[in-house]
Design an enzyme around this catalytic site. Structure first.
Site, PDB file in Angstrom:
ATOM      1  N   HIS A 208       0.826  -1.211   0.000  1.00 31.22           N
ATOM      2  CA  HIS A 208       0.000   0.000   0.000  1.00 31.22           C
ATOM      3  C   HIS A 208       0.863   1.265   0.000  1.00 31.22           C
ATOM      4  O   HIS A 208       0.611   2.207  -0.765  1.00 31.22           O
ATOM      5  CB  HIS A 208      -0.917  -0.016   1.223  1.00 31.22           C
ATOM      6  CG  HIS A 208      -1.628   1.279   1.466  1.00 31.22           C
ATOM      7  ND1 HIS A 208      -2.857   1.570   0.918  1.00 31.22           N
ATOM      8  CD2 HIS A 208      -1.274   2.368   2.211  1.00 31.22           C
ATOM      9  CE1 HIS A 208      -3.231   2.774   1.303  1.00 31.22           C
ATOM     10  NE2 HIS A 208      -2.296   3.281   2.090  1.00 31.22           N
ATOM     11  N   GLU A 209       1.902   1.279   0.837  1.00 33.10           N
ATOM     12  CA  GLU A 209       2.749   2.471   0.933  1.00 33.10           C
ATOM     13  C   GLU A 209       3.598   2.665  -0.321  1.00 33.10           C
ATOM     14  O   GLU A 209       3.793   3.800  -0.777  1.00 33.10           O
ATOM     15  CB  GLU A 209       3.649   2.375   2.173  1.00 33.10           C
ATOM     16  CG  GLU A 209       2.897   2.273   3.492  1.00 33.10           C
ATOM     17  CD  GLU A 209       1.951   3.438   3.727  1.00 33.10           C
ATOM     18  OE1 GLU A 209       2.216   4.536   3.211  1.00 33.10           O
ATOM     19  OE2 GLU A 209       0.943   3.250   4.426  1.00 33.10           O
ATOM     20  N   HIS A 212       1.713   4.443  -3.165  1.00 38.36           N
ATOM     21  CA  HIS A 212       1.654   5.910  -3.157  1.00 38.36           C
ATOM     22  C   HIS A 212       2.790   6.500  -3.994  1.00 38.36           C
ATOM     23  O   HIS A 212       2.612   7.496  -4.697  1.00 38.36           O
ATOM     24  CB  HIS A 212       1.726   6.435  -1.724  1.00 38.36           C
ATOM     25  CG  HIS A 212       0.459   6.292  -0.951  1.00 38.36           C
ATOM     26  ND1 HIS A 212      -0.742   6.836  -1.373  1.00 38.36           N
ATOM     27  CD2 HIS A 212       0.183   5.668   0.236  1.00 38.36           C
ATOM     28  CE1 HIS A 212      -1.691   6.565  -0.488  1.00 38.36           C
ATOM     29  NE2 HIS A 212      -1.161   5.858   0.489  1.00 38.36           N
ATOM     30  N   GLU A 269      -6.157   6.858  -1.186  1.00 36.87           N
ATOM     31  CA  GLU A 269      -5.937   5.723  -0.286  1.00 36.87           C
ATOM     32  C   GLU A 269      -6.573   4.451  -0.846  1.00 36.87           C
ATOM     33  O   GLU A 269      -5.976   3.375  -0.785  1.00 36.87           O
ATOM     34  CB  GLU A 269      -6.494   6.039   1.101  1.00 36.87           C
ATOM     35  CG  GLU A 269      -5.753   7.141   1.834  1.00 36.87           C
ATOM     36  CD  GLU A 269      -4.327   6.764   2.170  1.00 36.87           C
ATOM     37  OE1 GLU A 269      -4.055   5.560   2.377  1.00 36.87           O
ATOM     38  OE2 GLU A 269      -3.475   7.670   2.216  1.00 36.87           O
TER      39      GLU A 269
END
Length: 366
Positions: A208-209, A212, A269
């Site tokens: 997920h990070e 970004h 997100e």
């Protein structure tokens, strides 16, 4: 050559009286006494400035730089329309020329910042964190650091960001957090590792990070402020013109924050959740574990009392994320089966199936 007699007669013709000097006239008052704003000192650095004394009457008599009537007349001026057309046309061209497609998700967005510029901005944040938490950063031989590095080594090839200079830092803290600064600087707080529980869960968080960075969300956020700044100035001018009673800027900031910034952040997100899920699946991690991670995160947030309404948050609620990931699981499983680890997964499933049929698998866990 002049003779001595001629010079002597010329000298006698000169006046014998010496003219008196002009009478000393007093200096004007402005030079005799310093002005109220200046107090002269004996120091060689010159006059020192004395602060002006506040006078309410003068403040009341002061006129604004721009009155409401002047602003309204300015809007009615014919040249203002021409200027508005030029500015609007230039703004539309600038916006359209900086539209791009987000990798994996395919979303169209505005981004006017390059990767190099965003990385330069990220260096300041990196240096600040390294300075503040330098005593809490775990060494490379610590099992928690090795766990994070191990998962990162499998996720990076699937991200397509092998050219980035990656750095992994694990910080000893009870805080359940992790993030990646543009430029490949990974920070994981040890408090999130019990929520991750295993490599698959940690892959869901780190995927997920990393997403970004892959989607360049930092540059998109900076670009959004470029678009919103003219809107803020419109509200400020409305305040000066007297249309909003002095509340235009305050109401405009609330409207932009709750109506534009936070919804856009929640959209980013959710996009990172989807990209990260596909990334961990292509890296041979079990995508089912992503759902379990957010279930554990939901319990952790409730126990800590950090639950807030989704419309006030920059992140989707945990229940919303769980529902979305459950919906994406078939696509993630398909991406996993098409990855390089498909053969190994096939052997593993066949092995488990054979053990289950023979009864050995159940005997091992009695």
């Amino acid at each position: 050559m002049l003779s001595r007699s001629i010079l002597r007669s010329a000298f006698r013709a000169l006046p014998r009286t010496i003219p008196r000097p002009l009478p000393r006239t007093p200096f004007p008052r402005v030079f005799q006494e310093p002005t109220p704003l200046i107090v002269r000192r004996f120091a060689s650095r010159g006059p020192r400035i004395k602060h002006y004394r506040y006078n309410p009457e003068e403040v009341q008599r002061a006129k604004p730089l721009l009155t409401g009537e002047q602003i309204r007349n300015g809007f009615r001026h014919p040249g203002t329309k021409v200027l508005a057309v030029v500015v609007l046309g230039g703004g539309i061209y600038f916006y359209v020329s900086h539209l791009e497609t987000v990798p994996v998700s395919g979303r169209r967005r505005f981004n006017c910042y390059s990767e190099d510029r965003v990385e330069e901005e990220g260096k300041m944040m990196y240096n600040m964190i390294m300075q503040q938490d330098r005593d809490a950063i775990l060494p490379a031989w610590d099992p928690r650091t090795r766990m994070v590095q191990r998962v990162m080594n499998k996720l990076i090839p699937a991200s397509g960001l092998e050219h980035v200079n990656w750095e992994v830092h694990v910080i000893e803290s009870k805080e359940a957090n992790a993030f990646v600064i543009p430029g490949g600087k990974v920070f994981v707080y040890s408090g999130i590792l019990p929520i991750a529980k295993n490599d698959d869960g940690l892959a869901a968080i780190l995927g997920h990070e990393i997403s970004h960075n892959l989607a360049q969300h930092a540059g998109e956020n900076m670009s959004r402020y470029v678009l919103l700044e003219p809107v803020r100035w419109v509200f400020i001018f409305l305040d000066y013109a007297g249309y909003t009673g002095g509340l235009g800027r305050f109401l405009g900031d609330i409207l932009m924050d709750l109506g534009m910034m936070r919804p856009a952040s929640r959209r980013q997100e959710s996009e990172a959740d989807y990209i990260g899920l596909m990334m961990m699946a292509r890296s041979c991690y079990n995508p089912d574990e992503a759902v379990k991670v957010w279930e554990r995160m939901e319990k952790f947030q409730k126990a800590a009392g950090n639950s807030i309404p989704q419309w006030l948050s920059t992140h989707p609620s945990d229940s919303t994320r769980i529902a979305a990931m459950t919906k994406w699981l078939p696509s993630a499983e398909e991406a996993r089966s098409e990855s390089e680890c498909a053969v190994t997964l096939g052997y593993s499933k066949d092995f488990q199936k054979s053990l289950g049929q023979s009864g050995i698998w159940s005997d091992l866990f009695r």
